[in-house]
Design an enzyme around this catalytic site. Structure first.
Site, PDB file in Angstrom:
ATOM      1  N   ILE A 137       0.874  -1.170   0.000  1.00 41.94           N
ATOM      2  CA  ILE A 137       0.000   0.000   0.000  1.00 41.94           C
ATOM      3  C   ILE A 137       0.914   1.225   0.000  1.00 41.94           C
ATOM      4  O   ILE A 137       2.064   1.152   0.433  1.00 41.94           O
ATOM      5  CB  ILE A 137      -1.017   0.023   1.182  1.00 41.94           C
ATOM      6  N   ASP A 138       0.414   2.336  -0.514  1.00 47.23           N
ATOM      7  CA  ASP A 138       1.245   3.541  -0.655  1.00 47.23           C
ATOM      8  C   ASP A 138       1.744   4.043   0.696  1.00 47.23           C
ATOM      9  O   ASP A 138       1.116   3.788   1.723  1.00 47.23           O
ATOM     10  CB  ASP A 138       0.447   4.664  -1.327  1.00 47.23           C
ATOM     11  N   ARG A 139       2.808   4.819   0.647  1.00 44.99           N
ATOM     12  CA  ARG A 139       3.416   5.348   1.869  1.00 44.99           C
ATOM     13  C   ARG A 139       2.392   6.069   2.754  1.00 44.99           C
ATOM     14  O   ARG A 139       2.340   5.863   3.955  1.00 44.99           O
ATOM     15  CB  ARG A 139       4.550   6.322   1.502  1.00 44.99           C
TER      16      ARG A 139
END
Length: 304
Positions: A137-139
């Site tokens: 998942i994105d930062r």
């Protein structure tokens, strides 16, 4: 190292070499290609050239992809919230602001660094840099992530992702009042040819399907929405919601210029369900959004 070659077409004649190679190698960034040209890994008619070289008719471009430098990944004592753990799998609630695995520019303080301190047994399928990481998942997206502790578990979880049997649902705050209670966005996603750091909906991209359901419309300005992933493309929810005209609140890449300042997009991986790779039991987990997400929701509700 494998040497690849390509003869310049009529259409590519007099285009910059870095631009031509960026189209030929869509998974590689333009800056990466420029560094290959600079270091002599790209030749034209067997001779080195500069980044601004304009391709001559029928010239033969040849390139070799240099071996990636091995990064030493260190275990770091970073607290992480373990939601579930046994000998095969681990489910973690990733905080927003944390990168999942090391990369150039992010060699430490990632989830992988924290996991290596927490346990020694992580699958090796994705190599040194991404041990145990089955999906990302994105930062700035918080929430649930499954991690494989051995190669057999990794294989089984990866197959479930491919078969689209893993349940992954997110909550998000978007700009605008979505008129429909439910919807499905089916629009292919690929790297944006105009901006290599971004993804976009493009004909011929990879299949991408997002289902959404309205939880609450707020002051006709915002919608609190649940999104369920059928596929898992890079930035999928962020790209899809922008595509239908309802970009995520706080999204620095795909959002509106004027938005709530909240250090990244209001997106949280709330539910995760999958079949245990060994016991075959169905496991399902739910975690509530972090404080910053709830603060943004409260702020939006108080707007008039």
């Amino acid at each position: 190292m494998n040497v690849n070659s390509h003869r310049v077409s009529e259409e590519e004649t007099y285009q910059r070499i870095d631009k031509v190679l960026t189209k030929l190698l869509p998974e590689v960034s333009r800056s990466q290609i420029q560094s290959w040209i600079k270091s002599g890994h790209v030749l034209v008619n067997q001779a080195p050239v500069k980044n601004n070289y304009k391709c001559e008719p029928d010239a033969v471009i040849s390139w070799e992809i240099p071996e990636p430098e091995e990064m030493e990944i260190k275990a770091e004592d970073i607290p992480i919230e373990i939601v579930y753990e046994d000998k095969d799998v681990l489910v973690v609630n990733k905080p927003r602001g944390m990168v999942v695995h090391p990369s150039i520019g992010h060699s430490s303080e990632t989830l992988v660094n924290a996991l290596l301190h927490h346990c020694n047994d992580l699958s090796g399928i994705n190599g040194v840099i991404r041990p145990g990481i089955v999906h990302r998942i994105d930062r700035d997206t918080s929430g649930l992530l499954m991690v494989a502790k051995n190669d057999q578990a990794h294989q089984a979880l990866a197959e479930q992702l491919q078969a689209k049997t893993v349940k992954r649902s997110y909550v998000a705050l978007v700009h605008g009042a979505i008129p429909h209670e439910y919807g499905t966005i089916e629009a292919p996603i690929a790297r944006d040819p105009k901006d290599r750091q971004s993804m976009t909906v493009v004909t011929g991209g990879r299949d991408a399907i997002t289902h959404f359901e309205v939880i609450e419309r707020i002051n006709q300005l915002f919608t609190y929405v649940k999104c369920v992933l059928e596929t898992g493309r890079t930035h999928q929810i962020r790209v899809h919601m922008k595509y239908i005209g309802f970009p995520l609140v706080g999204d620095p890449k795909y959002g509106q210029r004027k938005s709530l300042s909240m250090n990244g997009q209001a997106l949280h991986a709330q539910e995760l369900g999958f079949e245990h790779p060994t016991t075959k039991e169905w496991l399902q987990f739910t975690v509530e959004p972090p404080e910053e997400f709830n603060e943004a929701l409260k702020k939006i509700r108080e707007m008039h």
